[in-house]
Structures are given as C-alpha cells and as structure tokens.
Design an enzyme around this catalytic site. Structure first.
Site, PDB file in Angstrom:
ATOM      1  N   THR A 262       0.832  -1.209   0.000  1.00  0.00           N
ATOM      2  CA  THR A 262       0.000   0.000   0.000  1.00  0.00           C
ATOM      3  C   THR A 262       0.865   1.256   0.000  1.00  0.00           C
ATOM      4  O   THR A 262       0.601   2.210  -0.741  1.00  0.00           O
ATOM      5  CB  THR A 262      -0.922  -0.021   1.244  1.00  0.00           C
ATOM      6  OG1 THR A 262      -1.759  -1.180   1.132  1.00  0.00           O
ATOM      7  CG2 THR A 262      -1.779   1.210   1.324  1.00  0.00           C
TER       8      THR A 262
ATOM      9  N   SER B 112       8.853  -7.237  -4.938  1.00  0.00           N
ATOM     10  CA  SER B 112       9.219  -8.638  -5.048  1.00  0.00           C
ATOM     11  C   SER B 112       8.010  -9.526  -4.763  1.00  0.00           C
ATOM     12  O   SER B 112       7.508  -9.553  -3.634  1.00  0.00           O
ATOM     13  CB  SER B 112      10.347  -8.932  -4.035  1.00  0.00           C
ATOM     14  OG  SER B 112      10.402 -10.301  -3.772  1.00  0.00           O
TER      15      SER B 112
ATOM     16  N   ILE C  26       2.005  -7.316   3.081  1.00  0.00           N
ATOM     17  CA  ILE C  26       1.445  -7.751   4.375  1.00  0.00           C
ATOM     18  C   ILE C  26       0.004  -8.226   4.241  1.00  0.00           C
ATOM     19  O   ILE C  26      -0.460  -9.075   4.999  1.00  0.00           O
ATOM     20  CB  ILE C  26       1.582  -6.631   5.442  1.00  0.00           C
ATOM     21  CG1 ILE C  26       1.180  -7.138   6.821  1.00  0.00           C
ATOM     22  CG2 ILE C  26       0.719  -5.436   5.120  1.00  0.00           C
ATOM     23  CD1 ILE C  26       2.145  -6.834   7.896  1.00  0.00           C
TER      24      ILE C  26
ATOM     25  N   LYS D 261     -17.335   3.999   5.420  1.00  0.00           N
ATOM     26  CA  LYS D 261     -17.181   3.852   6.879  1.00  0.00           C
ATOM     27  C   LYS D 261     -17.452   5.213   7.505  1.00  0.00           C
ATOM     28  O   LYS D 261     -16.770   6.188   7.177  1.00  0.00           O
ATOM     29  CB  LYS D 261     -15.738   3.401   7.153  1.00  0.00           C
ATOM     30  CG  LYS D 261     -15.313   3.473   8.594  1.00  0.00           C
ATOM     31  CD  LYS D 261     -13.841   3.080   8.740  1.00  0.00           C
ATOM     32  CE  LYS D 261     -13.350   3.288  10.149  1.00  0.00           C
ATOM     33  NZ  LYS D 261     -11.896   3.118  10.270  1.00  0.00           N
TER      34      LYS D 261
ATOM     35  N   LEU E   1       4.960   0.678   6.873  1.00  0.00           N
ATOM     36  CA  LEU E   1       5.381  -0.112   8.030  1.00  0.00           C
ATOM     37  C   LEU E   1       6.873   0.019   8.316  1.00  0.00           C
ATOM     38  O   LEU E   1       7.310  -0.183   9.448  1.00  0.00           O
ATOM     39  CB  LEU E   1       5.000  -1.581   7.814  1.00  0.00           C
ATOM     40  CG  LEU E   1       3.478  -1.812   7.697  1.00  0.00           C
ATOM     41  CD1 LEU E   1       3.180  -3.244   7.285  1.00  0.00           C
ATOM     42  CD2 LEU E   1       2.767  -1.470   9.011  1.00  0.00           C
TER      43      LEU E   1
HETATM   44  C1  LIG Z   1      -2.579  -6.579  11.758  1.00  0.00           C
HETATM   45  C2  LIG Z   1      -2.540  -5.293  10.982  1.00  0.00           C
HETATM   46  C3  LIG Z   1      -3.731  -4.657  10.660  1.00  0.00           C
HETATM   47  C4  LIG Z   1      -3.700  -3.434   9.981  1.00  0.00           C
HETATM   48  N1  LIG Z   1      -4.868  -2.765   9.720  1.00  0.00           N
HETATM   49  C5  LIG Z   1      -4.822  -1.511   9.208  1.00  0.00           C
HETATM   50  C6  LIG Z   1      -5.998  -0.753   8.982  1.00  0.00           C
HETATM   51  O1  LIG Z   1      -7.115  -1.221   9.184  1.00  0.00           O
HETATM   52  N2  LIG Z   1      -5.862   0.498   8.493  1.00  0.00           N
HETATM   53  C7  LIG Z   1      -4.651   1.038   8.216  1.00  0.00           C
HETATM   54  O2  LIG Z   1      -4.581   2.211   7.842  1.00  0.00           O
HETATM   55  N3  LIG Z   1      -3.525   0.314   8.340  1.00  0.00           N
HETATM   56  C8  LIG Z   1      -3.581  -0.927   8.832  1.00  0.00           C
HETATM   57  N4  LIG Z   1      -2.430  -1.654   8.969  1.00  0.00           N
HETATM   58  C9  LIG Z   1      -1.187  -1.115   8.445  1.00  0.00           C
HETATM   59  C10 LIG Z   1      -1.177  -1.332   6.924  1.00  0.00           C
HETATM   60  O3  LIG Z   1      -1.263  -2.712   6.660  1.00  0.00           O
HETATM   61  C11 LIG Z   1       0.094  -0.774   6.315  1.00  0.00           C
HETATM   62  O4  LIG Z   1       0.270   0.546   6.706  1.00  0.00           O
HETATM   63  C12 LIG Z   1       0.026  -0.784   4.814  1.00  0.00           C
HETATM   64  O5  LIG Z   1      -0.401  -2.018   4.326  1.00  0.00           O
HETATM   65  C13 LIG Z   1       1.361  -0.440   4.206  1.00  0.00           C
HETATM   66  O6  LIG Z   1       2.218  -1.528   4.253  1.00  0.00           O
HETATM   67  P1  LIG Z   1       3.612  -1.392   3.510  1.00  0.00           P
HETATM   68  O7  LIG Z   1       3.352  -1.057   2.080  1.00  0.00           O
HETATM   69  O8  LIG Z   1       4.445  -0.461   4.298  1.00  0.00           O
HETATM   70  O9  LIG Z   1       4.275  -2.834   3.665  1.00  0.00           O
HETATM   71  P2  LIG Z   1       4.036  -4.220   2.889  1.00  0.00           P
HETATM   72  O10 LIG Z   1       2.623  -4.438   2.504  1.00  0.00           O
HETATM   73  O11 LIG Z   1       4.687  -5.244   3.755  1.00  0.00           O
HETATM   74  O12 LIG Z   1       4.861  -4.080   1.547  1.00  0.00           O
HETATM   75  C14 LIG Z   1       6.259  -4.181   1.515  1.00  0.00           C
HETATM   76  C15 LIG Z   1       6.718  -4.257   0.076  1.00  0.00           C
HETATM   77  O13 LIG Z   1       8.126  -4.244   0.030  1.00  0.00           O
HETATM   78  C16 LIG Z   1       8.560  -5.267  -0.823  1.00  0.00           C
HETATM   79  N5  LIG Z   1       9.898  -5.691  -0.426  1.00  0.00           N
HETATM   80  C17 LIG Z   1      10.335  -5.988   0.813  1.00  0.00           C
HETATM   81  N6  LIG Z   1      11.614  -6.374   0.771  1.00  0.00           N
HETATM   82  C18 LIG Z   1      12.004  -6.294  -0.512  1.00  0.00           C
HETATM   83  C19 LIG Z   1      13.204  -6.573  -1.192  1.00  0.00           C
HETATM   84  N7  LIG Z   1      14.302  -7.033  -0.559  1.00  0.00           N
HETATM   85  N8  LIG Z   1      13.234  -6.396  -2.526  1.00  0.00           N
HETATM   86  C20 LIG Z   1      12.145  -5.951  -3.201  1.00  0.00           C
HETATM   87  N9  LIG Z   1      10.990  -5.674  -2.604  1.00  0.00           N
HETATM   88  C21 LIG Z   1      10.915  -5.851  -1.274  1.00  0.00           C
HETATM   89  C22 LIG Z   1       7.512  -6.352  -0.674  1.00  0.00           C
HETATM   90  O14 LIG Z   1       7.544  -7.248  -1.750  1.00  0.00           O
HETATM   91  C23 LIG Z   1       6.260  -5.503  -0.661  1.00  0.00           C
HETATM   92  O15 LIG Z   1       5.888  -5.190  -1.979  1.00  0.00           O
HETATM   93  C24 LIG Z   1      -2.450  -2.879   9.606  1.00  0.00           C
HETATM   94  C25 LIG Z   1      -1.275  -3.563   9.877  1.00  0.00           C
HETATM   95  C26 LIG Z   1      -1.301  -4.756  10.576  1.00  0.00           C
HETATM   96  C27 LIG Z   1      -0.010  -5.450  10.888  1.00  0.00           C
END
Ligand SMILES: Cc1cc2nc3c(=O)[nH]c(=O)nc-3n(C[C@H](O)[C@H](O)[C@H](O)COP(=O)(O)OP(=O)(O)OC[C@H]3O[C@@H](n4cnc5c(N)ncnc54)[C@H](O)[C@@H]3O)c2cc1C
Length: 518
Positions: free
Chosen positions: A22, A47, A53, A86, A341
C-alpha cells in the site's frame, strides 16, 4: 535566466521506491502526478517472492483528500476495490464488558454562541440522564441505522455533516494504484533487492543490487519495504523507538470470512480478554483479526479465540503476524524517506497507518528536496512526522488505559500503566471540565477525543463555566431539535447496501443481487 539557473542545486533525476505494498503504490501514484516534470524518472521495485502484508483495509476521512488530489472517481474506486463506506468505529467492551460506544467521524452537534457542543451536553447531563453523545452526530446516526449516502457539495445541514472514509480490499487497492501509477509513467521492476550500496563520503544510498544482478541507481529513495526497513534500518541503521510498554500488543491473527450480514458503514473493534478483534465489512467478504499480546496469550489460543468469534464461514486459514509498536527514530535519514510499516507501527485500532503514509507523502511533496537533501528540509519533515506519530500513539493508548476492565492481567496492565506525560496531561485536563486543547496540527480533533473519553467512561467533574452564560431552556430545546434532525435525516438515507448497489457495486458484487431480491 541561464545565468540564474547555473547556481541552482541539481534537481532529483531518479526517485526509487522500494516496495509495492500500500505504501509503495500510494507513493508511486502520488508522485506520478506531482513529479510529472519531464526530468524525474520514478522507479518502483517490488518482489512477488516476498509479497505484501495483505492487511490494512480500514481508513479515516482524510483519504478522500488523497483520492481527490489524484483525481480518482469515487464510484470507480469503490467498485474496483470491493470497497464500502465507513462513518466511524464502534467500540464494544472497552470501558467495561457489556458497554459499547461509537467514535463517529465529523462533529457532535453544533456550537451555540461559540460554545462547544460537548460542553452544552455536559451541562444537560449534569441535570438529567442523556443519550450517548453519538446521537448528536450525522455519522453516528448513519451508523446506528446502517444507512449511507454520499453528501454532495450542495447537501443541506445536517446531511453535509456526514463524514466518511473507505474500507477496501488491500490487494485490490494496491492493484488500483498500480494501474494509476503505471499510466502516469512509473517504471515497475519485479525483483528482490539483495544489496544496498552507500556513498563512502556522504553515507547516502547510491545503488541497489537485485538478485539477478541488475543495479538500480537513485538520487532519492523511498523505503516502502514493510517491517524489515530494508534501507532505513538494514542499510542506514536509523534505530527504532519501542512503544511496547504503552501498547503491549505485538501480534495479530487475521482471517477473511463470508459476509453473514449486508455491510454496515462502520469498522467494529471488540475488546477481548487479552487484546481486541477487528471486523471490517467489504462488499465481497468480511475482514477479521485479533490483535493481542504474546506476553498474555499464546498464538494457538489467539487463533482459537478469533475462530470462535467469527460471524461467517472463514474463506482461508488464519495468518499470524508479528510487530513491535513504535517508530523509526528518523522518518527521513540521508537520502532515504521511510513510508508505511518501515517507518513504524501503531496498532490499527483507529485505522491510522495508511493515513501516516498519506501524511508522509503530502509533507514530502511540500518539502521535496534537490539532490543535496539539506538538513533544513529533512529536520522539518522529521519533526512533523514525529509529532503526528506521537499524537496518534497517545490517542490509541487512551483506549487501552481508560478502562475499568479488570478481568485479565492484560487489562490490569493497561489500566494501571503510566501513560506518556502528553496523554496524562490531556486526561487530567479533560477530567476537570471536559476541555481538550490540541497541540500543533494534531490529527484527531476535539470530537474524537470527546467520543473516546466519554465512551471509555472518563466523565468530567464539571463543565466550562461559559456554558452558564447561555439560557438553559433555550439550549435544551435547541439540542433536542438537533438530535431529532440527525435521526430524521439518517432515516431518509438508503441502507449502505442499497447505496452501493445503486452506484458503486463491484462487478458481480453479491450486493446487487441481494438488494434486487429484497
Ligand atoms: C494486523 C494489521 C492490521 C492493519 N490494519 C490496518 C488498517 O485497518 N488500516 C490502516 O490504515 N492500516 C492498517 N495496517 C497497516 C497497513 O497494513 C500498512 O500501513 C500498509 O499495508 C502499508 O504496508 P507497507 O506497504 O508499508 O508494507 P508491505 O505491505 O509489507 O509491503 C512491503 C513491500 O516491500 C517489498 N519488499 C520488501 N523487501 C524487498 C526486497 N528485498 N526487494 C524488493 N521488494 C521488497 C515487498 O515485496 C512488498 O511489496 C495494519 C497492519 C497490521 C499489521
């Protein structure tokens, strides 16, 4: 002109986003629009092997601004993401077992002669029993009756006080933004980053190496790699501030279920004996999860608790996730900005994580650097993101700390812990006369603090003396009329299922058939 330009610092030519969850795709979508300047190349690396997540499906109202900024059509967006609307969050069993309250989006009532509504409510409550304050909220009335319609720009009062956000399928959201960003010219690279090279002098990140040997160079990097913090932590060793002593939950177990009832316009958070359970209704399924502390509950017991408290049949096996509540010490270090995250995490009780991504993007657009990434811009960004994260932290802690629950060691810990000074000050001020003073640009406005303080049972000893300057009978009649107006307006709205079926159902959505059959 040319002479003028020679002294200009070099603009960013290569912006590299690591991660396609996201956070990564929100950033890619936003910068595909705002850096569409002909000289900045934007690349996103993700990747499939690592994946995303796969949670994060409830939001808060500022997300409407993000979508407007991108020119996204709301009906298309809701249909593409199996989304729902919501109007707030319902909290069950938080103050004490058997209690429930709503934190609706938007306002409570209207001021009278500049006096805040909740102060008028407090005086009335000191004289007679009063219904919950959420009955003086348009969003609260919509939640109570399960109704929803989008207030247009010319909507009349009190309909125009219906504030809302979205709930959506996280994977579909990322896909939607990816399509948007790729149309805007973003280059997407599928690959796993295995090495990060730093400049020996400046310490800036220079080059990423992928598993297949490809090398990606950049001037500015957005670390959207999730909890692992590939650049901000593994490469730059920025450090993490741990908030677990205030927010002891560190695990979640999540599972999607079939919808047992038509989607209501709310997220529900139900407190359980060692944590709490979320329930996020979408068009095609319900998202569920139990957030808990491994110090008090085993993973097996958590899974059993979740599975015993589902409303519909599960659609997959439950998944367990681990996290440490806290924040990265710097949101921007050298030439790396962390979003999502990788920047930290406060549990999803008030759906604030996606908002932090949005806020980070907005501030980065406002402070977009040149190749030097000066301390001035970096410090300003870091200060703003720290303040925001701490405000959210305090608001979330309030829910755990302000409880009368004493049915488990988990709640005993939460109830008796020492909250941060900033929160202790807020609670003390509120307890006296119901006052809320907001610092800086706090995300949560007075009505939100009031909803949770009252909802969790923090009733002030008195009310603001300014209220007594207003005629009591007149105020009582006015506030009773307000309540009737909210109720009557909500009664006229369609159910959320009817509204979605009419204008933004996903292709093949069960809502269309259900509404047609009813
Ligand atoms: C239990 C839980 C419930 C949640 N509920 C909510 C909610 O209701 N509302 C809300 O606002 N937020 C919520 N969140 C938080 C929300 O999920 C995150 O803020 C959001 O999904 C963003 O995630 P991200 O993109 O930072 O990480 P991720 O979705 O983990 O994406 C990480 C990306 O990095 C890539 N990556 C990692 N390492 C490498 C590498 N070495 N090489 C290439 N690519 C790599 C992965 O492939 C992936 O594409 C929740 C979180 C949790 C844990």
């Amino acid at each position: 002109m040319a002479r003028h330009m020679t002294g200009m610092p070099a603009p960013i030519e290569r912006l590299v986003i690591v991660g396609g969850g996201t956070a990564g795709w929100m950033a890619a979508a936003a910068f595909s629009r705002f850096l569409n300047n002909g000289h900045t190349k934007i690349t996103l690396i993700e990747s499939a092997e690592i994946g995303t997540i796969g949670v994060g499906e409830a939001t808060i109202p500022p997300i409407l601004t993000f979508n407007k900024m991108l020119g996204i059509n709301e009906n298309e967006f809701i249909a593409a993401t199996q989304g729902t609307f919501k109007a707030g969050i319902e909290f069950v069993n938080w103050g004490a077992i058997g209690e429930r309250y709503v934190h609706p989006f938007g306002f409570h009532g209207r001021e009278i002669h500049g006096v805040a509504f909740h102060q008028l409510y407090l005086r009335a409550r000191s004289r007679r029993p009063m219904p919950p304050i959420s009955e003086w909220s348009m969003s609260g009335a919509a939640i109570r009756l399960g109704r929803f319609a989008r207030p247009g720009t010319d909507a009349s009062t009190p309909f125009n006080q219906l504030y809302y956000a979205y709930q959506f399928d996280a994977a579909l959201y990322a896909r939607f933004l990816r399509t948007y960003a790729e149309r805007g010219g973003i280059e997407r690279i599928e690959g796993k980053v295995v090495d990060v090279a730093l400049n020996g002098e400046s310490g800036f990140v220079e080059t990423l190496t992928l598993a297949d040997g490809r090398r990606i160079e950049g001037d500015l990097f957005l670390d959207c790699s999730g909890f692992r913090g590939l650049l901000i932590e593994q490469a730059l060793k920025t450090g993490y501030e741990d908030w677990s002593h205030w927010l002891p939950c560190n695990r979640a177990v999540a599972v999607a279920t079939e919808n047992a009832v038509p989607p209501e316009p709310l997220t529900r958070a139900t407190a359980r004996s060692h944590g709490w359970q979320w329930r996020i209704p979408l068009q095609h399924r319900m998202g569920n999860g139990l957030v808990y502390s491994s110090a008090y509950l085993s993973d097996d017991d958590a899974r059993d608790t979740l599975m015993a408290n589902l409303e519909g049949p599960p659609l997959a096996d439950p998944r367990t996730l681990s996290f440490t509540t806290g924040r990265r010490r710097l949101s921007w270090n050298k030439n790396v900005i962390t979003l999502g995250l990788s920047s930290g995490f406060v549990e999803p009780l008030e759906s604030t994580s996606i908002h932090l991504v949005q806020a980070g993007i907005a501030r980065l657009i406002a402070l977009f650097p040149d190749k030097r990434c000066t301390d001035v811009e970096r410090n300003e960004y870091n200060r703003a993101m720290k303040d925001l994260a701490e405000d959210i932290r305090d608001f979330v802690i309030l829910h755990f700390h302000a409880t009368r629950r004493n049915d488990s060691p988990f709640w005993d810990y939460c109830r008796t812990m020492q909250p941060p000074d900033s929160l202790a000050r807020k609670i003390a001020l509120f307890r006296e006369k119901g006052r809320v003073f907001r610092d800086n640009f706090e995300l949560f406005a007075t009505p939100s603090w009031v909803a949770v303080m009252f909802g969790q049972g923090i009733w002030p000893d008195g009310y603001d003396p300014i209220v007594d300057a207003l005629d009591e009978d007149h105020v009582d009649r006015a506030i009773e009329q307000m309540r009737r107006d909210y109720e009557a307006t909500a009664q006229r709205l369609p159910t959320q299922a009817e509204f979605i079926a009419r204008c933004c159902a996903a292709p093949g959505s069960p809502l269309r058939a259900a509404v047609a059959a009813s």
